[in-house]
Design an enzyme around this catalytic site. Structure first.
Site, PDB file in Angstrom:
ATOM      1  N   CYS A 186       6.948 -27.236  -4.882  1.00  0.00           N
ATOM      2  CA  CYS A 186       7.740 -27.840  -5.960  1.00  0.00           C
ATOM      3  C   CYS A 186       9.223 -27.879  -5.607  1.00  0.00           C
ATOM      4  CB  CYS A 186       7.507 -27.077  -7.260  1.00  0.00           C
ATOM      5  SG  CYS A 186       5.798 -27.201  -7.839  1.00  0.00           S
ATOM      6  N   GLU A 187       9.553 -28.556  -4.538  1.00  0.00           N
ATOM      7  CA  GLU A 187      10.924 -28.740  -4.072  1.00  0.00           C
ATOM      8  C   GLU A 187      11.039 -30.115  -3.427  1.00  0.00           C
ATOM      9  OE1 GLU A 187      13.461 -26.631  -4.339  1.00  0.00           O
ATOM     10  OE2 GLU A 187      12.362 -24.848  -5.041  1.00  0.00           O
TER      11      GLU A 187
END
Length: 445
Positions: free
Chosen positions: A373-374
């Site tokens: 989640c980046e």
């Protein structure tokens, strides 16, 4: 047969060629899309161990260890364990007769658990905790590299008899590499500056402690250094400081460790450091500088890590999704920055290859991204992959043996992937995949 009929078979033939300078020495691609390393089909490896999985070509590692010994006769070769360490790797390095550069109590413990002799360990680190030093003392670590004035007294207080030490000195040489990989210049966290007088003060401090035996100096320019002239410049400055110590204290230190950081190629068009030229040039430069200053030639140590293990590693991912945006195509895989943070940390570039089926269509540039989640979870920009790339396909990333496993994390609570040695058609697990049960072990709730 028309030219149009020939193009698919020509493309398939070209697909069996591997980009030079990036793959393990045993790597081989076939016209039908297979990719083998150490005689092991990587598609079968993925089926057996799951993906992501990191394959290490043991033959390649041994070959590079021997190349260093042959190119640098009489020079101590110390493997920089920070690049990749587990018990199997420590045993391999031991079998090849190398010393080992360790930088924490944990690295000491892993190496010792594999039976690696403490006497052949050199302990580094700009911060060594009391626990680190106690582990080193209990293991009989041969040399400890002092990195700050504050380390002298605590180390002396823990020494049971007498401990050999080196001083890490800042040579004031810019390695010409990425700022995040530079360690030989002034005003950074590593080492003792000659220019400020801290190095000379440390010499006096160590010589005043009978528990410590000062045997030499150490320096390190950084990582991914290609310029041999920078090593020559640093070596000459270190010899000049050895001469200064000799004049002030009447002693000639018998050892000089000039570190590692030797560059490897990660993508087509990049160059590795020329080991043969390094072997011809740097020891000769040290000898000439010693002759100029009237010193005896010290025993030299070099500390390659990445240069021994990087090219031996190939990481295998499975494609999970393909998204066609307005301007870019994204190929998402089942790993990412938790098993390779280098692109996010300092923009490292990688080559990516699809395998497992023949390539019969043209390749197009895509962005290979991870599952985390980046937005910065990008493994490769502008990777050339076949335009029919699809979910379920296998991708191989070469030159991933160094600083992948050792920098890996459990971000998003995703377990770290396994590492498997491959050689002569056989597979030997080095590190197993981290499971959900493993992730729960530290949870005290």
């Amino acid at each position: 047969m028309t030219l149009a009929d020939l193009i698919p078979s020509l493309r398939t033939s070209l697909s069996s060629r591997l980009a030079p300078g990036l793959w393990p020495e045993t790597a081989r691609a076939t016209c039908d899309g297979q990719l083998l390393v150490g005689g092991v089909d990587l598609a079968q490896l993925a089926a057996q161990f799951g993906t992501p999985v990191l394959a290490i070509d043991a033959t390649d590692v041994r070959s590079r260890c021997r190349a260093y010994r042959e190119s640098l006769p009489g020079v101590e070769i110390a493997y920089a364990a920070k690049a990749f360490l587990c018990r199997a790797m420590a045993r391999l390095v031991d079998q090849e007769g190398l010393a080992m550069d360790v930088c924490s109590g944990g690295e000491v413990a892993v190496a010792a658990a594999a039976g690696f002799p403490g006497a052949r360990m050199v302990m580094h680190g700009n911060v060594k905790t009391v626990e680190d030093l106690k582990t080193a003392m209990a293991t009989g670590v041969g040399r400890i590299v002092i990195d700050s004035l504050e380390e002298i007294a605590p180390l002396a207080a823990l020494v049971p008899t007498r401990q050999q030490v080196l001083l890490r000195v800042v040579p004031g040489v810019d390695a010409g590499t990425h700022a995040g990989l530079t360690t030989g210049t002034e005003d950074q966290k590593f080492g003792l500056s000659i220019a400020t007088g801290a190095a000379a003060q440390a010499v006096r401090g160590v010589l005043a402690r009978p528990e410590l035996e000062l045997v030499g100096l150490h320096c390190h320019l950084g990582s991914q250094v290609r310029s041999i002239s920078r090593y020559v410049e640093a070596s000459e400055r270190m010899v000049a400081f050895l001469a200064e110590i000799s004049r002030e204290h009447g002693i000639e230190l018998p050892q000089l460790d000039i570190g590692g950081g030797h560059a490897v190629a990660y993508a087509p068009g990049e160059e590795s450091m020329d080991l043969a030229a390094f072997g011809r040039t740097v020891p000769a430069a040290v000898a000439e500088a010693c002759q100029w200053h009237g010193l005896r030639m010290p025993r030299l140590t070099v500390e390659p890590g990445r240069a021994l293990i990087a090219r031996a590693g190939v990481t295998v991912y499975r494609v999970a999704a393909v998204k066609h945006g307005v301007h870019r195509t994204f190929v998402a895989v089942d790993g990412g920055m938790s098993d390779n943070p280098r692109p996010a940390l300092y923009g490292a570039r990688y080559h990516v290859r699809r395998f497992g089926r023949p390539e019969r269509v043209p390749s197009r540039p895509v962005t290979v991204v991870g599952r985390h989640c980046e937005s910065s979870d990008v493994l490769a920009e502008e990777a050339m992959l076949p335009e029919d790339i699809a979910a379920g396909d296998l991708l191989a990333v070469p030159c991933s043996g160094a600083y992948h496993s050792s920098l890996s994390s459990t971000y998003n609570q995703i377990g770290r992937p396994p590492v498997v040695a491959v050689a002569s058609g056989a597979t030997v697990p080095m590190l197993r995949r981290e499971t959900l049960e493993d992730l729960m072990l530290r949870d005290a709730g």
